[in-house]
Design a protein around this motif. Structure first.
Motif, PDB file in Angstrom:
ATOM      1  N   GLY A 230     -28.661  84.151  76.606  1.00 52.27           N
ATOM      2  CA  GLY A 230     -28.568  82.934  75.808  1.00 52.27           C
ATOM      3  C   GLY A 230     -27.249  82.221  75.975  1.00 52.27           C
ATOM      4  N   ALA A 231     -26.266  82.892  76.599  1.00 50.76           N
ATOM      5  CA  ALA A 231     -24.966  82.259  76.835  1.00 50.76           C
ATOM      6  C   ALA A 231     -24.865  81.717  78.261  1.00 50.76           C
ATOM      7  CB  ALA A 231     -23.836  83.263  76.585  1.00 50.76           C
ATOM      8  N   GLU A 232     -25.908  81.957  79.074  1.00 45.68           N
ATOM      9  CA  GLU A 232     -25.874  81.512  80.472  1.00 45.68           C
ATOM     10  C   GLU A 232     -26.140  80.015  80.580  1.00 45.68           C
ATOM     11  OE1 GLU A 232     -30.060  82.236  79.391  1.00 45.68           O
ATOM     12  OE2 GLU A 232     -28.221  83.402  79.147  1.00 45.68           O
ATOM     13  N   THR A 233     -25.664  79.413  81.646  1.00 48.00           N
ATOM     14  CA  THR A 233     -25.988  78.029  81.967  1.00 48.00           C
ATOM     15  C   THR A 233     -27.375  78.012  82.590  1.00 48.00           C
ATOM     16  OG1 THR A 233     -23.657  77.506  82.330  1.00 48.00           O
ATOM     17  CG2 THR A 233     -25.290  75.989  83.260  1.00 48.00           C
ATOM     18  N   LEU A 234     -28.318  77.444  81.896  1.00 46.77           N
ATOM     19  CA  LEU A 234     -29.720  77.556  82.289  1.00 46.77           C
ATOM     20  C   LEU A 234     -30.152  76.396  83.183  1.00 46.77           C
ATOM     21  CD1 LEU A 234     -32.112  79.505  81.690  1.00 46.77           C
ATOM     22  CD2 LEU A 234     -32.873  77.833  79.992  1.00 46.77           C
ATOM     23  N   THR A 235     -30.898  76.735  84.211  1.00 47.22           N
ATOM     24  CA  THR A 235     -31.555  75.738  85.056  1.00 47.22           C
ATOM     25  C   THR A 235     -33.019  76.148  85.176  1.00 47.22           C
ATOM     26  OG1 THR A 235     -31.221  76.934  87.136  1.00 47.22           O
ATOM     27  CG2 THR A 235     -29.438  75.454  86.408  1.00 47.22           C
ATOM     28  N   PRO A 236     -33.903  75.230  85.546  1.00 49.72           N
ATOM     29  CA  PRO A 236     -35.305  75.623  85.740  1.00 49.72           C
ATOM     30  C   PRO A 236     -35.449  76.743  86.771  1.00 49.72           C
ATOM     31  CG  PRO A 236     -35.119  73.234  85.637  1.00 49.72           C
ATOM     32  CD  PRO A 236     -33.723  73.765  85.679  1.00 49.72           C
ATOM     33  N   TRP A 237     -34.622  76.744  87.812  1.00 47.18           N
ATOM     34  CA  TRP A 237     -34.721  77.791  88.833  1.00 47.18           C
ATOM     35  C   TRP A 237     -34.363  79.153  88.257  1.00 47.18           C
ATOM     36  CZ3 TRP A 237     -30.582  80.563  91.400  1.00 47.18           C
ATOM     37  CH2 TRP A 237     -31.036  81.360  92.449  1.00 47.18           C
ATOM     38  N   ILE A 238     -33.287  79.214  87.488  1.00 48.90           N
ATOM     39  CA  ILE A 238     -32.890  80.481  86.866  1.00 48.90           C
ATOM     40  C   ILE A 238     -33.981  80.967  85.916  1.00 48.90           C
ATOM     41  CG2 ILE A 238     -31.297  81.513  85.197  1.00 48.90           C
ATOM     42  CD1 ILE A 238     -30.127  81.383  87.979  1.00 48.90           C
ATOM     43  N   THR A 275     -33.018  72.632  79.609  1.00 48.11           N
ATOM     44  CA  THR A 275     -32.380  72.859  80.901  1.00 48.11           C
ATOM     45  C   THR A 275     -31.451  71.685  81.204  1.00 48.11           C
ATOM     46  OG1 THR A 275     -34.264  71.828  82.027  1.00 48.11           O
ATOM     47  CG2 THR A 275     -34.287  74.230  81.811  1.00 48.11           C
ATOM     48  N   GLY A 276     -30.778  71.775  82.341  1.00 52.76           N
ATOM     49  CA  GLY A 276     -29.807  70.751  82.674  1.00 52.76           C
ATOM     50  C   GLY A 276     -30.403  69.359  82.765  1.00 52.76           C
ATOM     51  N   LYS A 277     -29.541  68.355  82.601  1.00 56.76           N
ATOM     52  CA  LYS A 277     -29.902  66.941  82.702  1.00 56.76           C
ATOM     53  C   LYS A 277     -30.946  66.526  81.670  1.00 56.76           C
ATOM     54  CE  LYS A 277     -28.829  66.807  87.640  1.00 56.76           C
ATOM     55  NZ  LYS A 277     -29.322  66.486  89.007  1.00 56.76           N
ATOM     56  N   GLY A 278     -30.858  67.128  80.492  1.00 56.80           N
ATOM     57  CA  GLY A 278     -31.715  66.702  79.384  1.00 56.80           C
ATOM     58  C   GLY A 278     -33.142  67.182  79.452  1.00 56.80           C
ATOM     59  N   GLY A 279     -33.444  68.144  80.318  1.00 57.62           N
ATOM     60  CA  GLY A 279     -34.806  68.656  80.415  1.00 57.62           C
ATOM     61  C   GLY A 279     -35.211  69.412  79.171  1.00 57.62           C
ATOM     62  N   PHE A 280     -36.474  69.256  78.772  1.00 54.77           N
ATOM     63  CA  PHE A 280     -36.987  69.958  77.589  1.00 54.77           C
ATOM     64  C   PHE A 280     -38.415  70.398  77.892  1.00 54.77           C
ATOM     65  CE2 PHE A 280     -38.985  69.916  73.290  1.00 54.77           C
ATOM     66  CZ  PHE A 280     -38.254  70.977  72.763  1.00 54.77           C
ATOM     67  N   GLU A 281     -38.609  71.735  78.030  1.00 55.38           N
ATOM     68  CA  GLU A 281     -39.903  72.276  78.414  1.00 55.38           C
ATOM     69  C   GLU A 281     -40.280  73.442  77.493  1.00 55.38           C
ATOM     70  OE1 GLU A 281     -40.338  71.790  83.097  1.00 55.38           O
ATOM     71  OE2 GLU A 281     -38.488  72.856  82.566  1.00 55.38           O
ATOM     72  N   PRO A 282     -40.748  73.128  76.285  1.00 58.80           N
ATOM     73  CA  PRO A 282     -41.042  74.174  75.304  1.00 58.80           C
ATOM     74  C   PRO A 282     -42.143  75.130  75.745  1.00 58.80           C
ATOM     75  CG  PRO A 282     -41.850  72.042  74.569  1.00 58.80           C
ATOM     76  CD  PRO A 282     -40.993  71.779  75.743  1.00 58.80           C
ATOM     77  N   LEU A 283     -43.118  74.660  76.527  1.00 51.50           N
ATOM     78  CA  LEU A 283     -44.211  75.536  76.953  1.00 51.50           C
ATOM     79  C   LEU A 283     -43.694  76.623  77.894  1.00 51.50           C
ATOM     80  CD1 LEU A 283     -47.200  76.158  76.804  1.00 51.50           C
ATOM     81  CD2 LEU A 283     -47.564  74.596  78.743  1.00 51.50           C
ATOM     82  N   LYS A 284     -42.820  76.243  78.816  1.00 56.97           N
ATOM     83  CA  LYS A 284     -42.256  77.246  79.725  1.00 56.97           C
ATOM     84  C   LYS A 284     -41.360  78.228  78.970  1.00 56.97           C
ATOM     85  CE  LYS A 284     -42.612  74.798  84.099  1.00 56.97           C
ATOM     86  NZ  LYS A 284     -41.916  74.354  85.336  1.00 56.97           N
ATOM     87  N   ALA A 285     -40.663  77.721  77.977  1.00 55.00           N
ATOM     88  CA  ALA A 285     -39.832  78.606  77.160  1.00 55.00           C
ATOM     89  C   ALA A 285     -40.701  79.610  76.406  1.00 55.00           C
ATOM     90  CB  ALA A 285     -39.000  77.784  76.176  1.00 55.00           C
ATOM     91  N   LYS A 286     -41.787  79.139  75.838  1.00 56.94           N
ATOM     92  CA  LYS A 286     -42.698  80.021  75.103  1.00 56.94           C
ATOM     93  C   LYS A 286     -43.315  81.056  76.036  1.00 56.94           C
ATOM     94  CE  LYS A 286     -44.954  78.173  71.798  1.00 56.94           C
ATOM     95  NZ  LYS A 286     -44.330  78.941  70.671  1.00 56.94           N
ATOM     96  N   ARG A 287     -43.658  80.626  77.260  1.00 56.29           N
ATOM     97  CA  ARG A 287     -44.245  81.555  78.221  1.00 56.29           C
ATOM     98  C   ARG A 287     -43.245  82.667  78.567  1.00 56.29           C
ATOM     99  NH1 ARG A 287     -45.483  78.086  82.002  1.00 56.29           N
ATOM    100  NH2 ARG A 287     -47.574  77.692  81.175  1.00 56.29           N
TER     101      ARG A 287
END
Length: 310
Positions: A230-238, A275-287
């Protein structure tokens, strides 16, 4: 060069007088492991055992040491981390030295650690033990759960890992470090990594073409401890190509994972959605959370911030 475990030790190493050899032989033959060997090889005459008194004495001494194992670092056997096995060669007896589970676990852990450079775990946490954990009412549940987690390995893999969360400096990582050392003492392989540092290393591993090796080391270790998730810099790839792959494999193979975090599980899900650049993907987070939440026991760890202790 042959491995030590494949080398058969000659049954005659010394030729020195033995005190009362017949009495010594009778004592050795009563040992359960020697008796079982004799029952499997009734064709061996008594003289064969007489010629092998020194070898049998070493075998009994080291088998006794193994049953009272003081740990790999204090192993008293002639070849530390190895246990003796009696073998028959014609009408002779030989001693084969075989790696014990603790040494194999240590080697496997070292192999995995060599693939992951960014453990970034402070020395005091690497050396933590349950004996050195400072107990308090606010940490009692977490310490007890960590001990129970280790004890469950007596009957196989634990059904669930642990999710230790709470404020900074309350000892979450220290408790997790105590788990790694306790597991090592019973021959269970584990890897503990600081997740924010690991994420940065993964980004650099792209140019080295070593991402796959690092992911394999993390997803297949018997116990994985992810510190400070939770302290990591998150990207969709990570999130989708690294963490999801690791968690999916561990979920499928029923391999337990321990997490430490400043975030609750709900807050971690929110973290994974952004994720970076204002991305918001709640479904992927839930998965992703479906590969974490059902497989951990969440425990709030509180108390004073020990980082300010002198």
């Amino acid at each position: 060069m042959k491995k030590l475990g494949d080398v058969v030790v000659p049954f005659h190493r010394e030729n020195r007088p033995l005190p009362d050899p017949e009495a010594m032989l009778r004592t050795l033959l009563r040992h359960p492991d020697v008796r079982r060997f004799a029952e499997r090889h009734p064709e061996l005459p008594l003289d064969c055992y007489r010629r092998s008194l020194i070898l049998l004495s070493q075998f009994v001494t080291e088998r006794t040491s193994c049953r009272q194992c003081p740990g790999l670092e204090k192993c008293p056997n002639s070849a530390p981390g190895h246990y003796p096995v009696l073998e028959q060669y014609g009408l002779a007896i030989s001693l084969k030295l075989t790696e014990c589970s603790k040494l194999r676990s240590h080697k496997e852990s070292e192999r995995r650690r060599s693939l992951i450079r960014s453990h970034h775990i402070p020395v005091e946490i690497r050396n933590a033990t349950f004996e050195s954990v400072e107990l308090s009412a606010k940490r009692e549940e977490a310490v007890s759960a960590a001990i129970d987690f280790c004890m469950e390995f007596e009957n196989g893999l634990p059904d669930k890992g642990l999710y230790l969360y709470g404020p900074f400096g309350v000892g979450k990582s220290y408790i997790a470090g105590a788990v790694t050392n306790q597991l090592a003492s019973i021959g269970i392989a584990s890897v503990m990594v600081h997740l924010p540092a690991l994420v940065e290393e993964m980004k650099g591993a792209i140019n080295e073409n070593s991402v796959s090796d690092k992911v394999d080391a993390l997803k297949t270790t018997t116990v994985l401890i992810l510190d400070d998730i939770g302290a990591e810099t998150l990207t969709p790839w990570i999130r989708d190509d690294i963490l999801s792959v690791i968690f999916q494999y561990r979920m499928t193979e029923h391999l337990p994972t321990i997490y430490t975090s400043n975030l609750s599980l709900d807050e971690l899900e929110e973290h994974f959605a952004h994720t970076g650049k204002g991305g918001f993907e709640p479904l992927k987070a839930k998965r992703l959370m479906e590969r974490i939440r059902p497989f951990v026991r969440p425990i709030l760890v509180e108390g004073r911030n020990r980082r300010y202790d002198q």
